[in-house]
Design a protein around this motif. Structure first.
Motif, PDB file in Angstrom:
ATOM      1  N   PRO A 194      -0.581  -4.819   5.528  1.00 59.80           N
ATOM      2  CA  PRO A 194      -0.707  -4.038   4.289  1.00 59.80           C
ATOM      3  C   PRO A 194      -2.118  -4.111   3.708  1.00 59.80           C
ATOM      4  O   PRO A 194      -2.857  -5.074   3.945  1.00 59.80           O
ATOM      5  CB  PRO A 194       0.307  -4.693   3.355  1.00 59.80           C
ATOM      6  N   MET A 195      -2.479  -3.089   2.976  1.00 61.01           N
ATOM      7  CA  MET A 195      -3.801  -3.052   2.336  1.00 61.01           C
ATOM      8  C   MET A 195      -3.958  -4.180   1.319  1.00 61.01           C
ATOM      9  O   MET A 195      -5.071  -4.534   0.937  1.00 61.01           O
ATOM     10  CB  MET A 195      -4.013  -1.696   1.658  1.00 61.01           C
ATOM     11  N   THR A 196      -2.835  -4.767   0.891  1.00 57.95           N
ATOM     12  CA  THR A 196      -2.883  -5.836  -0.112  1.00 57.95           C
ATOM     13  C   THR A 196      -3.103  -7.214   0.504  1.00 57.95           C
ATOM     14  O   THR A 196      -3.126  -8.214  -0.213  1.00 57.95           O
ATOM     15  CB  THR A 196      -1.570  -5.856  -0.908  1.00 57.95           C
ATOM     16  N   ALA A 197      -3.248  -7.280   1.853  1.00 62.57           N
ATOM     17  CA  ALA A 197      -3.458  -8.576   2.506  1.00 62.57           C
ATOM     18  C   ALA A 197      -4.678  -9.271   1.908  1.00 62.57           C
ATOM     19  O   ALA A 197      -5.777  -8.699   1.872  1.00 62.57           O
ATOM     20  CB  ALA A 197      -3.631  -8.384   4.008  1.00 62.57           C
ATOM     21  N   GLY A 198      -4.481 -10.519   1.453  1.00 64.16           N
ATOM     22  CA  GLY A 198      -5.553 -11.216   0.747  1.00 64.16           C
ATOM     23  C   GLY A 198      -6.680 -11.687   1.646  1.00 64.16           C
ATOM     24  O   GLY A 198      -7.832 -11.773   1.207  1.00 64.16           O
ATOM     25  N   ASP A 199      -6.369 -12.017   2.902  1.00 64.12           N
ATOM     26  CA  ASP A 199      -7.387 -12.539   3.819  1.00 64.12           C
ATOM     27  C   ASP A 199      -7.187 -11.878   5.179  1.00 64.12           C
ATOM     28  O   ASP A 199      -6.611 -12.468   6.100  1.00 64.12           O
ATOM     29  CB  ASP A 199      -7.251 -14.056   3.932  1.00 64.12           C
ATOM     30  N   TYR A 254       2.775  10.873  18.162  1.00 64.52           N
ATOM     31  CA  TYR A 254       4.193  10.725  18.505  1.00 64.52           C
ATOM     32  C   TYR A 254       4.851   9.669  17.616  1.00 64.52           C
ATOM     33  O   TYR A 254       5.998   9.817  17.201  1.00 64.52           O
ATOM     34  CB  TYR A 254       4.314  10.347  19.981  1.00 64.52           C
ATOM     35  N   TYR A 255       4.132   8.605  17.315  1.00 66.89           N
ATOM     36  CA  TYR A 255       4.702   7.522  16.518  1.00 66.89           C
ATOM     37  C   TYR A 255       4.762   7.834  15.027  1.00 66.89           C
ATOM     38  O   TYR A 255       5.662   7.387  14.330  1.00 66.89           O
ATOM     39  CB  TYR A 255       3.870   6.243  16.691  1.00 66.89           C
ATOM     40  N   ASN A 256       3.775   8.555  14.526  1.00 63.41           N
ATOM     41  CA  ASN A 256       3.590   8.659  13.073  1.00 63.41           C
ATOM     42  C   ASN A 256       3.904  10.062  12.576  1.00 63.41           C
ATOM     43  O   ASN A 256       3.108  10.982  12.757  1.00 63.41           O
ATOM     44  CB  ASN A 256       2.150   8.276  12.736  1.00 63.41           C
ATOM     45  N   TYR A 257       5.035  10.214  11.914  1.00 65.30           N
ATOM     46  CA  TYR A 257       5.437  11.523  11.392  1.00 65.30           C
ATOM     47  C   TYR A 257       4.419  12.068  10.399  1.00 65.30           C
ATOM     48  O   TYR A 257       4.155  13.265  10.359  1.00 65.30           O
ATOM     49  CB  TYR A 257       6.812  11.414  10.722  1.00 65.30           C
ATOM     50  N   ASP A 258       3.822  11.194   9.603  1.00 68.07           N
ATOM     51  CA  ASP A 258       2.882  11.648   8.577  1.00 68.07           C
ATOM     52  C   ASP A 258       1.650  12.321   9.168  1.00 68.07           C
ATOM     53  O   ASP A 258       0.997  13.131   8.510  1.00 68.07           O
ATOM     54  CB  ASP A 258       2.440  10.472   7.701  1.00 68.07           C
ATOM     55  N   VAL A 298      -3.718  11.785   5.456  1.00 72.59           N
ATOM     56  CA  VAL A 298      -3.737  10.427   6.013  1.00 72.59           C
ATOM     57  C   VAL A 298      -5.173   9.960   6.224  1.00 72.59           C
ATOM     58  O   VAL A 298      -5.540   8.836   5.869  1.00 72.59           O
ATOM     59  CB  VAL A 298      -2.959  10.379   7.340  1.00 72.59           C
ATOM     60  N   LEU A 299      -6.002  10.819   6.802  1.00 77.26           N
ATOM     61  CA  LEU A 299      -7.384  10.448   7.068  1.00 77.26           C
ATOM     62  C   LEU A 299      -8.159  10.182   5.780  1.00 77.26           C
ATOM     63  O   LEU A 299      -8.985   9.266   5.703  1.00 77.26           O
ATOM     64  CB  LEU A 299      -8.077  11.550   7.867  1.00 77.26           C
ATOM     65  N   LYS A 300      -7.877  10.980   4.755  1.00 78.47           N
ATOM     66  CA  LYS A 300      -8.572  10.775   3.475  1.00 78.47           C
ATOM     67  C   LYS A 300      -8.257   9.403   2.897  1.00 78.47           C
ATOM     68  O   LYS A 300      -9.138   8.709   2.376  1.00 78.47           O
ATOM     69  CB  LYS A 300      -8.151  11.867   2.482  1.00 78.47           C
ATOM     70  N   GLU A 301      -7.001   8.992   3.013  1.00 79.28           N
ATOM     71  CA  GLU A 301      -6.597   7.682   2.476  1.00 79.28           C
ATOM     72  C   GLU A 301      -7.343   6.540   3.186  1.00 79.28           C
ATOM     73  O   GLU A 301      -7.702   5.556   2.573  1.00 79.28           O
ATOM     74  CB  GLU A 301      -5.090   7.500   2.644  1.00 79.28           C
ATOM     75  N   TYR A 302      -7.560   6.695   4.506  1.00 79.34           N
ATOM     76  CA  TYR A 302      -8.140   5.595   5.267  1.00 79.34           C
ATOM     77  C   TYR A 302      -9.657   5.685   5.369  1.00 79.34           C
ATOM     78  O   TYR A 302     -10.334   4.659   5.457  1.00 79.34           O
ATOM     79  CB  TYR A 302      -7.524   5.544   6.663  1.00 79.34           C
ATOM     80  N   LEU A 303     -10.202   6.891   5.354  1.00 77.74           N
ATOM     81  CA  LEU A 303     -11.652   7.023   5.504  1.00 77.74           C
ATOM     82  C   LEU A 303     -12.390   6.852   4.191  1.00 77.74           C
ATOM     83  O   LEU A 303     -13.552   6.495   4.157  1.00 77.74           O
ATOM     84  CB  LEU A 303     -11.985   8.385   6.135  1.00 77.74           C
ATOM     85  N   ASP A 304     -11.675   7.172   3.083  1.00 75.02           N
ATOM     86  CA  ASP A 304     -12.312   6.974   1.771  1.00 75.02           C
ATOM     87  C   ASP A 304     -12.385   5.490   1.450  1.00 75.02           C
ATOM     88  O   ASP A 304     -13.285   4.994   0.864  1.00 75.02           O
ATOM     89  CB  ASP A 304     -11.503   7.687   0.679  1.00 75.02           C
TER      90      ASP A 304
END
Length: 304
Positions: A194-199, A254-258, A298-304
């Motif tokens: 998750p993006m919330t992973a502290g380390d 194939y794996y990711n519907y989004d 999806v790309l905007k969320e990860y590339l930004d």
């Protein structure tokens, strides 16, 4: 994230079984040497499958309870594998390492029409159940009424009680110039950090260590004991498993519907929804706008 952290990186890989007795009855040579020589192609397999179907009870109608098929499959196995083994992908990356929808091409339409010509004929049977190990298509093969069946690697263990010997081969490649490809089914184990992973660095080190143990200890035990000795019934099949393992591919779309909306189900859509007919191009044109919009989000969320 997927890899040797889970045995399913092999267990969910697709493969093909063939009935050895039927091969002998039909005066066919086992396909092992064809595989080794790089000549195990779609055309060769298709010809064998079409020549094996028979109306055993002579009632003029092919049915799953009485007759013999050249090929039986399940909707979540064969259609996806036909797409992947032809070198096609739902999502690929461009020169800048950015994913894009790559499902559509002249070859996609060619593969789609050719495969559906087969599975909609009397030479084949498709189990439309929701589970990749649905009973109907497995029962047909276990009863000796199909020359070929494809399934996930871990489902081969369900065939241990089959009286007739079977062999294991990879799915055929589309032509001799291509490489063998083995789609790893979406019913596998995947991990998400998750993006919330502290380390994240510590998390990565732990996951890498677990994957190393899986590579060294778990996968060899599963591969050599569960598959090569208990499930496969000859040395040739064990050698085929090495080829299948080396040919594994993973398709993000194939794996990711989004990332790909309807495209993640690829050819399965046309089994579930007969009203779609057989016009792949029209279906693509109706869905590509939504798929591109979804991927961009999806790309905007990860590339930004």
């Amino acid at each position: 994230m997927i890899g040797d952290l889970s045995y399913c990186s092999m267990g969910a890989a697709n493969l093909m079984l063939f009935n050895k007795q039927l091969f002998q009855d039909l005066d066919l040579e086992y396909p092992y040497q064809l595989v080794k020589d790089g000549k195990w192609t779609y055309e060769t397999w298709e010809t064998m499958a079409k020549g094996a179907a028979a109306d055993l009870n002579g009632d003029g109608t092919m049915d799953k309870d009485n007759d013999r098929y050249g090929y039986v499959t399940q909707k979540w196995v064969g259609p996806v594998q036909a797409f992947a083994t032809s070198g096609l992908r739902v999502v690929e990356k461009d020169d800048d390492d950015i994913p894009y929808i790559s499902i559509m091409s002249d070859k996609t339409v060619e593969v789609f029409n050719r495969y559906f010509d087969l599975i909609e004929s009397d030479d084949a049977f498709v189990d439309a159940g929701e589970l990749s190990y649905s009973a109907d298509f497995i029962n047909i093969f276990e009863e000796g009424r199909s020359l070929f069946i494809d399934m996930n690697m871990h489902d081969v263990e369900t065939m241990r009680d089959m009286d007739t010997d079977f062999g294991i081969v990879p799915w055929p490649k589309y032509d001799e110039s291509a490489d063998y490809c083995t789609n790893v089914d979406a019913g596998t184990n995947m991990c998400i950090i998750p993006m919330t992973a502290g380390d994240p660095e510590r998390t990565s080190i732990i996951l890498e260590a677990m994957s190393a143990i899986g590579y060294d200890k778990v996968l060899p035990a599963y591969y050599e004991v569960a598959l090569q000795t208990k499930a496969s019934r000859d040395n040739d099949s064990a050698e085929m498993l090495d080829i299948i393992k080396a040919a594994r591919i993973y398709d993000l779309g194939y794996y990711n519907y989004d990332t790909s909306v309807a495209f993640c189900n690829e050819f399965v859509n046309f089994i579930d929804t007969p009203s779609l007919g057989r016009n792949f191009t029209s279906w693509y044109e109706k869905n590509i706008k939504a798929a591109n919009k979804s991927l961009e989000k999806v790309l905007k969320e990860y590339l930004d």
